[in-house]
Design a protein around this motif. Sequence first.
Motif, PDB file in Angstrom:
ATOM      1  N   ALA A  73      50.616  29.119  51.473  1.00 30.31           N
ATOM      2  CA  ALA A  73      49.386  28.922  51.660  1.00 30.31           C
ATOM      3  C   ALA A  73      48.547  28.164  50.866  1.00 30.31           C
ATOM      4  CB  ALA A  73      48.881  30.384  51.369  1.00 30.31           C
ATOM      5  N   ASN A  74      47.444  27.583  51.510  1.00 31.97           N
ATOM      6  CA  ASN A  74      46.766  26.501  50.865  1.00 31.97           C
ATOM      7  C   ASN A  74      46.340  26.821  49.660  1.00 31.97           C
ATOM      8  OD1 ASN A  74      43.723  25.279  50.392  1.00 31.97           O
ATOM      9  ND2 ASN A  74      45.038  23.815  50.816  1.00 31.97           N
ATOM     10  N   GLY A  75      45.731  28.253  49.409  1.00 32.39           N
ATOM     11  CA  GLY A  75      45.142  28.808  48.122  1.00 32.39           C
ATOM     12  C   GLY A  75      46.229  29.396  47.217  1.00 32.39           C
ATOM     13  N   ASP A  76      47.500  29.228  47.434  1.00 34.43           N
ATOM     14  CA  ASP A  76      48.418  29.902  46.863  1.00 34.43           C
ATOM     15  C   ASP A  76      48.587  29.127  45.546  1.00 34.43           C
ATOM     16  OD1 ASP A  76      50.577  31.150  45.548  1.00 34.43           O
ATOM     17  OD2 ASP A  76      51.904  30.387  46.945  1.00 34.43           O
ATOM     18  N   CYS A  77      47.992  29.529  44.100  1.00 33.82           N
ATOM     19  CA  CYS A  77      47.894  28.945  42.804  1.00 33.82           C
ATOM     20  C   CYS A  77      48.179  29.985  41.783  1.00 33.82           C
ATOM     21  CB  CYS A  77      46.659  27.983  42.949  1.00 33.82           C
ATOM     22  SG  CYS A  77      45.255  28.927  42.585  1.00 33.82           S
ATOM     23  N   SER A  78      48.450  29.567  40.653  1.00 35.95           N
ATOM     24  CA  SER A  78      48.782  30.329  39.459  1.00 35.95           C
ATOM     25  C   SER A  78      47.387  31.010  39.152  1.00 35.95           C
ATOM     26  CB  SER A  78      49.581  29.596  38.451  1.00 35.95           C
ATOM     27  OG  SER A  78      48.425  28.515  37.711  1.00 35.95           O
ATOM     28  N   ALA A  79      47.610  32.106  38.361  1.00 31.66           N
ATOM     29  CA  ALA A  79      46.192  32.738  37.558  1.00 31.66           C
ATOM     30  C   ALA A  79      45.992  31.894  36.484  1.00 31.66           C
ATOM     31  CB  ALA A  79      46.628  34.097  36.899  1.00 31.66           C
ATOM     32  N   GLN A  80      46.946  30.919  35.968  1.00 35.89           N
ATOM     33  CA  GLN A  80      46.342  29.979  34.967  1.00 35.89           C
ATOM     34  C   GLN A  80      45.341  29.062  35.387  1.00 35.89           C
ATOM     35  OE1 GLN A  80      49.555  30.992  35.279  1.00 35.89           O
ATOM     36  NE2 GLN A  80      50.086  31.956  33.373  1.00 35.89           N
ATOM     37  N   LEU A  81      45.560  28.491  36.386  1.00 33.37           N
ATOM     38  CA  LEU A  81      44.685  27.405  37.310  1.00 33.37           C
ATOM     39  C   LEU A  81      43.258  28.098  37.502  1.00 33.37           C
ATOM     40  CD1 LEU A  81      44.230  24.670  38.486  1.00 33.37           C
ATOM     41  CD2 LEU A  81      45.124  25.638  40.763  1.00 33.37           C
ATOM     42  N   LEU A  82      43.301  29.221  37.949  1.00 34.00           N
ATOM     43  CA  LEU A  82      42.135  29.821  38.193  1.00 34.00           C
ATOM     44  C   LEU A  82      41.310  30.050  37.042  1.00 34.00           C
ATOM     45  CD1 LEU A  82      43.218  32.536  40.838  1.00 34.00           C
ATOM     46  CD2 LEU A  82      42.020  30.242  41.429  1.00 34.00           C
ATOM     47  N   GLU A  83      41.910  30.392  35.730  1.00 38.04           N
ATOM     48  CA  GLU A  83      41.263  30.466  34.490  1.00 38.04           C
ATOM     49  C   GLU A  83      40.797  29.230  34.048  1.00 38.04           C
ATOM     50  OE1 GLU A  83      43.757  32.521  31.863  1.00 38.04           O
ATOM     51  OE2 GLU A  83      44.134  34.149  32.737  1.00 38.04           O
ATOM     52  N   TRP A  84      41.524  28.106  34.021  1.00 35.02           N
ATOM     53  CA  TRP A  84      41.557  26.991  33.725  1.00 35.02           C
ATOM     54  C   TRP A  84      40.290  26.011  34.365  1.00 35.02           C
ATOM     55  CZ3 TRP A  84      42.792  21.985  36.231  1.00 35.02           C
ATOM     56  CH2 TRP A  84      42.814  20.780  35.386  1.00 35.02           C
ATOM     57  N   ALA A  85      40.187  26.190  35.891  1.00 42.89           N
ATOM     58  CA  ALA A  85      39.505  25.526  36.640  1.00 42.89           C
ATOM     59  C   ALA A  85      37.669  25.509  36.057  1.00 42.89           C
ATOM     60  CB  ALA A  85      39.486  25.906  38.073  1.00 42.89           C
ATOM     61  N   PRO A  86      37.150  26.746  35.894  1.00 46.25           N
ATOM     62  CA  PRO A  86      35.865  27.049  35.307  1.00 46.25           C
ATOM     63  C   PRO A  86      35.770  26.111  33.984  1.00 46.25           C
ATOM     64  CG  PRO A  86      36.566  29.065  36.064  1.00 46.25           C
ATOM     65  CD  PRO A  86      37.962  28.026  35.959  1.00 46.25           C
ATOM     66  N   ARG A  87      36.690  26.019  33.157  1.00 46.69           N
ATOM     67  CA  ARG A  87      36.527  25.301  31.940  1.00 46.69           C
ATOM     68  C   ARG A  87      36.572  23.781  32.208  1.00 46.69           C
ATOM     69  NH1 ARG A  87      41.355  28.106  28.844  1.00 46.69           N
ATOM     70  NH2 ARG A  87      40.717  30.090  29.266  1.00 46.69           N
ATOM     71  N   VAL A  88      37.039  23.139  33.458  1.00 46.86           N
ATOM     72  CA  VAL A  88      36.876  21.873  33.648  1.00 46.86           C
ATOM     73  C   VAL A  88      35.663  21.672  34.515  1.00 46.86           C
ATOM     74  CG1 VAL A  88      37.894  20.095  35.119  1.00 46.86           C
ATOM     75  CG2 VAL A  88      39.435  21.621  33.927  1.00 46.86           C
ATOM     76  N   VAL A  89      35.137  22.412  35.217  1.00 41.33           N
ATOM     77  CA  VAL A  89      33.886  22.356  35.807  1.00 41.33           C
ATOM     78  C   VAL A  89      32.776  22.082  34.748  1.00 41.33           C
ATOM     79  CG1 VAL A  89      32.116  23.328  37.305  1.00 41.33           C
ATOM     80  CG2 VAL A  89      34.589  23.500  37.856  1.00 41.33           C
TER      81      VAL A  89
END
Length: 105
Positions: A73-89
């Motif tokens: 699935a396109n949105g299949d990713c790790s919980a770590q990525l979801l935690e990390w992404a807002p920090r990068v933003v």
Amino acid sequence: MINNRGYVSESAIHDGPYNYFKDWDYAGLIGAWNAQDGHGLGLKAATGEELADAIARAREHTGGPVLIECQIANGDCSAQLLEWAPRVVRANGRPHQSDWRDTET
């Protein structure tokens, strides 16, 4: 090869149409790589069972390269990525900070 039809890590940081691309038949590329005399094998797997079957077929195949396209699935990713992404933003929104690459020599 993992095929999620886009750049999931980039989508988590900044979503946009540029993070998604056409769903090619990657397993079918083995035909082009065979160059008429090769004996490669291209397989697709969209479930765990299909992946297990593809791996078994790949292990039995002795004639050339094997490419297994694992469709997820396109949105299949790790919980770590979801935690990390807002920090990068947030970091991307900070003003530019000069570093050694910005100095003239």
